[in-house]
Scaffold this active site. Structure first.
Site, mmCIF file in Angstrom:
data_model
loop_
_atom_site.group_PDB
_atom_site.id
_atom_site.type_symbol
_atom_site.label_atom_id
_atom_site.label_comp_id
_atom_site.label_asym_id
_atom_site.label_seq_id
_atom_site.Cartn_x
_atom_site.Cartn_y
_atom_site.Cartn_z
ATOM 1 N N ARG A 122 -60.990 -44.044 62.599
ATOM 2 C CA ARG A 122 -59.985 -44.560 63.546
ATOM 3 C C ARG A 122 -60.125 -43.863 64.881
ATOM 4 O O ARG A 122 -59.257 -43.130 65.315
ATOM 5 C CB ARG A 122 -58.613 -44.414 62.923
ATOM 6 C CG ARG A 122 -58.449 -45.525 61.900
ATOM 7 C CD ARG A 122 -57.217 -45.423 61.148
ATOM 8 N NE ARG A 122 -56.701 -46.758 60.890
ATOM 9 C CZ ARG A 122 -55.579 -46.986 60.246
ATOM 10 N NH1 ARG A 122 -54.853 -45.987 59.821
ATOM 11 N NH2 ARG A 122 -55.185 -48.215 60.029
ATOM 12 N N ASP A 130 -60.928 -52.180 63.265
ATOM 13 C CA ASP A 130 -59.954 -51.547 62.385
ATOM 14 C C ASP A 130 -59.209 -52.605 61.553
ATOM 15 O O ASP A 130 -58.103 -53.026 61.891
ATOM 16 C CB ASP A 130 -58.991 -50.721 63.252
ATOM 17 C CG ASP A 130 -58.013 -49.913 62.427
ATOM 18 O OD1 ASP A 130 -57.996 -50.082 61.191
ATOM 19 O OD2 ASP A 130 -57.264 -49.127 63.015
ATOM 20 N N SER A 133 -55.698 -51.754 60.098
ATOM 21 C CA SER A 133 -54.572 -51.984 61.011
ATOM 22 C C SER A 133 -54.248 -53.470 61.118
ATOM 23 O O SER A 133 -53.082 -53.863 61.141
ATOM 24 C CB SER A 133 -54.885 -51.432 62.406
ATOM 25 O OG SER A 133 -54.826 -50.032 62.390
ATOM 26 N N TYR A 229 -53.169 -39.006 60.285
ATOM 27 C CA TYR A 229 -52.511 -39.482 59.062
ATOM 28 C C TYR A 229 -51.546 -38.425 58.543
ATOM 29 O O TYR A 229 -51.627 -37.254 58.933
ATOM 30 C CB TYR A 229 -53.552 -39.741 57.965
ATOM 31 C CG TYR A 229 -54.386 -40.960 58.181
ATOM 32 C CD1 TYR A 229 -53.853 -42.220 57.996
ATOM 33 C CD2 TYR A 229 -55.721 -40.852 58.538
ATOM 34 C CE1 TYR A 229 -54.630 -43.353 58.163
ATOM 35 C CE2 TYR A 229 -56.505 -41.970 58.713
ATOM 36 C CZ TYR A 229 -55.953 -43.224 58.517
ATOM 37 O OH TYR A 229 -56.715 -44.338 58.691
HETATM 38 P P1 NAD Z 1 -50.828 -45.051 56.449
HETATM 39 O O1 NAD Z 1 -50.886 -46.482 56.031
HETATM 40 O O2 NAD Z 1 -51.774 -44.079 55.856
HETATM 41 O O3 NAD Z 1 -49.336 -44.505 56.155
HETATM 42 C C1 NAD Z 1 -48.199 -45.219 56.570
HETATM 43 C C2 NAD Z 1 -47.163 -44.245 57.084
HETATM 44 O O4 NAD Z 1 -46.581 -43.524 55.988
HETATM 45 C C3 NAD Z 1 -47.696 -43.200 58.049
HETATM 46 O O5 NAD Z 1 -47.023 -43.299 59.289
HETATM 47 C C4 NAD Z 1 -47.404 -41.883 57.355
HETATM 48 O O6 NAD Z 1 -47.078 -40.832 58.252
HETATM 49 C C5 NAD Z 1 -46.234 -42.252 56.473
HETATM 50 N N1 NAD Z 1 -45.989 -41.330 55.349
HETATM 51 C C6 NAD Z 1 -46.870 -40.730 54.515
HETATM 52 N N2 NAD Z 1 -46.240 -39.940 53.623
HETATM 53 C C7 NAD Z 1 -44.919 -40.049 53.888
HETATM 54 C C8 NAD Z 1 -43.759 -39.474 53.306
HETATM 55 N N3 NAD Z 1 -43.822 -38.602 52.297
HETATM 56 N N4 NAD Z 1 -42.545 -39.803 53.834
HETATM 57 C C9 NAD Z 1 -42.457 -40.660 54.888
HETATM 58 N N5 NAD Z 1 -43.525 -41.224 55.470
HETATM 59 C C10 NAD Z 1 -44.738 -40.925 54.982
HETATM 60 O O7 NAD Z 1 -50.904 -44.908 58.021
HETATM 61 P P2 NAD Z 1 -51.385 -45.960 59.105
HETATM 62 O O8 NAD Z 1 -50.328 -46.972 59.297
HETATM 63 O O9 NAD Z 1 -52.701 -46.472 58.716
HETATM 64 O O10 NAD Z 1 -51.497 -45.078 60.417
HETATM 65 C C11 NAD Z 1 -51.229 -43.706 60.466
HETATM 66 C C12 NAD Z 1 -51.451 -43.147 61.864
HETATM 67 O O11 NAD Z 1 -52.726 -43.489 62.395
HETATM 68 C C13 NAD Z 1 -50.470 -43.652 62.871
HETATM 69 O O12 NAD Z 1 -50.194 -42.606 63.754
HETATM 70 C C14 NAD Z 1 -51.203 -44.709 63.617
HETATM 71 O O13 NAD Z 1 -50.676 -44.943 64.902
HETATM 72 C C15 NAD Z 1 -52.565 -44.069 63.668
HETATM 73 N N6 NAD Z 1 -53.586 -45.090 63.877
HETATM 74 C C16 NAD Z 1 -54.553 -44.853 64.816
HETATM 75 C C17 NAD Z 1 -55.538 -45.809 65.034
HETATM 76 C C18 NAD Z 1 -56.629 -45.603 66.036
HETATM 77 O O14 NAD Z 1 -56.576 -44.684 66.801
HETATM 78 N N7 NAD Z 1 -57.636 -46.452 66.028
HETATM 79 C C19 NAD Z 1 -55.542 -46.975 64.293
HETATM 80 C C20 NAD Z 1 -54.554 -47.170 63.341
HETATM 81 C C21 NAD Z 1 -53.590 -46.205 63.135
#
Ligand code: NAD
Length: 383
Positions: A122, A130, A133, A229
């Site tokens: 990412r 991605d 996403s 993450y």
């Molecule tokens: P994910 O699907 O792995 O997790 C979903 C959410 O669950 C996350 O926000 C995580 O912090 C939360 N989580 C995990 N354990 C938890 C707990 N015990 N209690 C409450 N919440 C909990 O995550 P995602 O949606 O794929 O994305 C995670 C991060 O990556 C975000 O900050 C997102 O903005 C970032 N991201 C960056 C890019 C990029 O730069 N290309 C792309 C996609 C996502």
């Protein structure tokens, strides 16, 4: 070089890896495209549309598997399909290398190169590839729509001559990509939204969508792991979240829960007591069901009614929106193909961090170190 588009065989799968509009740039560089008959029908792409875009339509799946040099897929082909792949072929898709690495053994043995869309790093350069996403965005939207459909209440506040209806209260757990889209969708429908995430950085994004961010004091531990993450938390830290969730559940009409830690089972955050605290008619959508679920009552893929609360645990919500989910996925795949197919030839440079990160196996050898370790463990268990 031949690119094959398969009709997905997983039960309930309606998406397709590429659409007719994806083919122009491939054909322009001299890549021939054959599509299995019926591959795109559920996603709104008929065989005739593929043919009009320049693809050959073939009914014989076995010949297509044996002839294709490039196979973009949504889900990993099963072992029987893998056994028919051409050695040296390249398969790209959601291959589940971290949760089901052993299911890829046949393809690896056949010297097939495997790229997993889940493992695309990412980083900014790979954002257009991605697919996690893209699909999380679709799932977050659809989870709220499903809940709104089942809820015996309206989402928006209504002020009418017959009185005022208060807005529905929606609680989103995990404010990553799916959670943020769930918040945005619930807000658009007029609900009052609260959200909780262990990553403090999520707070600003939640607030910018007009929702309230619920903070938990985790006792000073860092909840942010690698690559932005969440990290896996201790039981004590998880318990603080569980307490907050039980308290918030009592006044929530809908809970959409999305919490995940990459490569680990989903954290169990919602106790049975939280469901019991919800009002009859409330709806809980557990989007973490494919990773086991965030709720201790969740049975992945099964809808349950628990004391008047409906608990949904969908395994593949993007498949319920196949046209747009396929359109997004196809663009992610096409952008990825741009890294490995140049001027109609395969050119796989594993010095490229995107390719190295996403590569499960190349020339019969595991590449991504996390997957290599898991494959080794799976092999030693079967020995
Ligand atoms: P994910 O699907 O792995 O997790 C979903 C959410 O669950 C996350 O926000 C995580 O912090 C939360 N989580 C995990 N354990 C938890 C707990 N015990 N209690 C409450 N919440 C909990 O995550 P995602 O949606 O794929 O994305 C995670 C991060 O990556 C975000 O900050 C997102 O903005 C970032 N991201 C960056 C890019 C990029 O730069 N290309 C792309 C996609 C996502």
């Amino acid at each position: 070089m031949l690119l094959g588009i398969l009709k997905e065989s997983a039960p309930g799968e309606t998406r397709v890896s590429l659409l007719p509009e994806s083919l122009k740039s491939l054909l322009a560089q001299g890549i021939a495209v054959t599509v299995e008959a019926g591959a795109g029908v559920a996603a709104g792409a008929s065989d005739a549309a593929f043919a009009a875009a320049g693809a050959t339509v073939a009914a014989d799946r076995a010949s297509l598997l044996a002839a294709a040099d490039l196979l973009p897929v949504v889900n990993a082909p099963d072992a029987a399909d893998q056994a028919q792949l051409k050695p040296g072929a390249v398969v790209i898709g959601f291959l589940r290398p971290l949760d089901a690495p052993a299911t890829l053994a046949t393809a690896i043995d056949r010297q097939v190169t495997l790229f997993s869309m889940e493992l695309v790093p990412r980083i900014s350069r790979a954002q257009s590839m991605d697919a996690l996403s893209s699909m999380a965005t679709v799932a977050g939207y659809k989870a709220v729509i499903a809940a709104a459909d089942l809820l015996p209440r309206l989402f928006p506040m209504l002020m009418t001559a017959a009185g005022t209806i208060p807005p529905a209260r929606v609680f989103v757990i995990g404010a990553g990509v799916a959670g943020l889209q769930a918040i945005a969708t619930a807000r658009r429908l007029g609900a009052v939204v609260e959200a909780y995430d262990v990553r403090a950085a999520a707070g600003e994004q939640v607030r910018s969508l007009g929702a309230k961010f619920l903070d938990v004091d985790l006792g000073g531990i860092s909840a942010e792991g690698q690559g932005g993450y969440a990290a896996e938390l201790t039981e004590e830290a998880l318990d603080r979240g569980r307490d907050l969730i039980t308290r918030t559940a009592a006044h929530s009409d809908v809970i959409v829960t999305t919490a995940l830690v990459p490569g680990r089972p989903a954290p169990r955050l919602i106790r049975k007591a939280a469901i019991e605290a919800m009002r009859p008619g409330s709806v809980l959508v557990d989007l973490a069901a494919p990773a086991g679920g965030n709720c201790e009552m969740t049975q992945p893929g099964v809808t349950q009614h628990i004391g008047g609360v409906t608990l949904l645990a969908p395994l593949n919500l993007p498949a319920e929106v196949p046209v747009d989910a396929s359109a997004l996925y196809a663009r992610n795949i096409l952008n990825f193909l741009g890294l490995i197919a140049k001027k109609g030839e395969l050119a796989i440079d594993l010095a490229d961090e995107v390719l190295a990160g996403a590569c499960v196996a190349h020339r019969g050898q595991p590449v991504n170190p996390r997957v290599a370790k898991l494959l080794e463990q799976a092999n030693s268990l079967t020995r």
